[in-house]
Design an enzyme around this catalytic site. Structure first.
Site, PDB file in Angstrom:
ATOM      1  N   LYS A  80      -9.274   5.049  68.176  1.00  0.00           N
ATOM      2  CA  LYS A  80      -8.962   4.986  66.754  1.00  0.00           C
ATOM      3  C   LYS A  80      -9.384   3.662  66.151  1.00  0.00           C
ATOM      4  O   LYS A  80      -9.888   3.614  65.033  1.00  0.00           O
ATOM      5  CB  LYS A  80      -7.451   5.169  66.530  1.00  0.00           C
ATOM      6  CG  LYS A  80      -7.000   6.617  66.526  1.00  0.00           C
ATOM      7  CD  LYS A  80      -5.585   6.704  65.981  1.00  0.00           C
ATOM      8  CE  LYS A  80      -5.120   8.142  65.844  1.00  0.00           C
ATOM      9  NZ  LYS A  80      -3.724   8.211  65.391  1.00  0.00           N
ATOM     10  N   LYS A  88     -11.727  19.341  70.335  1.00  0.00           N
ATOM     11  CA  LYS A  88     -10.463  19.964  69.959  1.00  0.00           C
ATOM     12  C   LYS A  88     -10.406  20.171  68.450  1.00  0.00           C
ATOM     13  O   LYS A  88     -10.889  19.346  67.686  1.00  0.00           O
ATOM     14  CB  LYS A  88      -9.299  19.064  70.401  1.00  0.00           C
ATOM     15  CG  LYS A  88      -7.962  19.778  70.438  1.00  0.00           C
ATOM     16  CD  LYS A  88      -6.903  18.898  71.076  1.00  0.00           C
ATOM     17  CE  LYS A  88      -6.120  18.144  70.018  1.00  0.00           C
ATOM     18  NZ  LYS A  88      -4.882  17.552  70.539  1.00  0.00           N
ATOM     19  N   LYS A 147      -8.032  18.375  61.922  1.00  0.00           N
ATOM     20  CA  LYS A 147      -8.304  18.313  60.493  1.00  0.00           C
ATOM     21  C   LYS A 147      -9.317  17.227  60.168  1.00  0.00           C
ATOM     22  O   LYS A 147     -10.098  17.348  59.245  1.00  0.00           O
ATOM     23  CB  LYS A 147      -7.000  18.006  59.736  1.00  0.00           C
ATOM     24  CG  LYS A 147      -6.385  19.213  59.067  1.00  0.00           C
ATOM     25  CD  LYS A 147      -5.236  18.800  58.185  1.00  0.00           C
ATOM     26  CE  LYS A 147      -5.663  18.717  56.728  1.00  0.00           C
ATOM     27  NZ  LYS A 147      -4.591  18.220  55.853  1.00  0.00           N
TER      28      LYS A 147
END
Length: 334
Positions: A112, A193, A196
């Site tokens: 991230k 995977k 959104k």
RNA sequence: AGGCCCGUAGCUCAGUUGGAAGAGCGUCCGACUCCAAAUCGGAAGGCCGGGGGUUCGAGCCCUCCCGGGCCUGCCA
């Protein structure tokens, strides 16, 4: 023997079918036999840039999605994390028994942080807050997907270190595996995977309009033409996975067998597979969407969440009192 | 607290002495496909971080502010 289970979910505004089949549906099944605590983790959401105008609504929307999807707020303790501020106090305390090195090794942070311009220290200590979420309720089970095992390991480590330093306080939470793998992949990129954040075409929202869902399913990646007997491509396998998960509940499992036989024979039309996936999926989603619409019209979410927060806080406060006592904090509780 | 760098399309960035705002990716539409992908064709998309200034003319120069990055220092 697991008795109390904790799950967190980020207030991303809406659920997609990956969340539903991978997690929510299992939670809904579990709530009848176990004490379930489900937390909409808005403190976690602010570790990366969020719009304050939409965060609260996103939390409420997520709550409504969850209830519509079968989470019963009478059975499950459902609440918004920041309504129980004890989470942050415990996170601070646990942060002090967490090693910097352990946090540096968290792959999700590396992931991230490489994508963000501004890297908050909250993003770095995120796993500590996650440990606090679980341990605050003395949960002994955590439903967990592949990508979260490392974090749960850390939570166990933190619990162990705390216990050895301050005395037996927390159970070491065990991973709870869902009955089915239920890992749904992106429709546009079946090697990743479903999420959104990858973009509109990648996911199907549980509350999405029927026409839009149809279009997305039709646009799913398949393969470049196989000889009969070839292994199934990831995209086609993913469609079968969605179909299987859907028909489990609609009782049309023989549809899957027929289509699988067609595939094996090399006569399967993907357009037919996609239409079937769409229809079966809608059988699942339609009642959820109807329930969601009623829920929104009734405006009762706020009350349900307040009710949940009260129940959660009762447990949380007991833990905090105990923790403060064993650590030697404050003057109120010698 | 000091020094240096950055801010332009959803994302990554280009933009020449100051002279009509661009590319790639993504998005939308079309062709091709059993359906898709890939590919090809087309389209949409912009307060150029914000205010003020210089100039006939500013994405570009000056100034202040906001936001971000790196380095050095100070305090706890």
């Amino acid at each position: 023997m697991i008795t109390r289970v904790f799950s967190g979910i980020q207030p991303t505004g809406t659920l997609h079918i990956g969340n539903y089949f991978g997690a929510v549906r299992n939670w809904a099944a579990m709530q009848h036999d176990l004490e379930c605590i489900i937390c909409i983790v808005d403190y976690h959401a602010i570790t990366i840039d969020v719009d304050p105008k939409t965060l609260r609504q996103a939390s409420l929307n997520m709550a409504m999605d969850l209830i519509a999807s079968g989470i019963d707020p009478e059975k499950t303790i459902l609440f918004v994390q920041s309504d129980v501020p004890e989470h942050t106090e415990l996170a601070w305390i646990l942060g002090c028994v967490t090693s910097f090195g352990d946090l540096s090794r968290m792959t999700q942070f590396k992931d991230k942080s490489s994508r963000e311009a501004f890297i908050s220290s909250g993003l770095f200590t995120y796993p500590v807050l996650q440990a606090a979420d679980i341990l605050l309720y003395l949960a002994d089970g955590v439903p967990v997907g592949e990508d979260q095992v490392q974090h749960l390991e850390l939570s166990r480590r933190i619990a162990r270190r705390f216990n050895s330093r301050f005395g037996e306080t927390f159970p070491e939470p065990e991973p709870v595996v869902g009955k089915k793998g239920g890992r749904i992949m992106s429709l546009s990129d079946p090697t990743a995977k479903m999420s959104k954040s990858s973009g509109e075409a990648h996911y199907v929202g549980v509350m999405e309009a029927e026409t839009s869902i149809r279009k997305k399913v039709r646009s799913a990646v398949t393969d470049m033409g196989l000889e009969s007997g070839d292994a199934m491509s990831p995209g086609v396998a993913n469609l079968f996975e969605i179909l299987e998960l859907s028909t489990e509940a609609t009782g049309e499992a023989d549809l899957v067998d027929t289509l699988r036989a067609d595939f094996a024979a090399g006569t399967l039309m993907y357009s037919k597979l996609k239409d079937t996936v769409f229809e079966q999926l809608m059988e699942i989603l339609r009642p959820i969407q109807q329930k969601r619409a009623k829920l929104e019209a009734s405006g009762e979410v706020l009350e349900l969440l307040r009710f949940g927060a009260e129940k959660a806080q009762t447990i949380a406060q007991d833990t905090i009192v105990q923790v403060r006592s064993v650590v030697g904090l404050g003057t109120a509780n010698p």
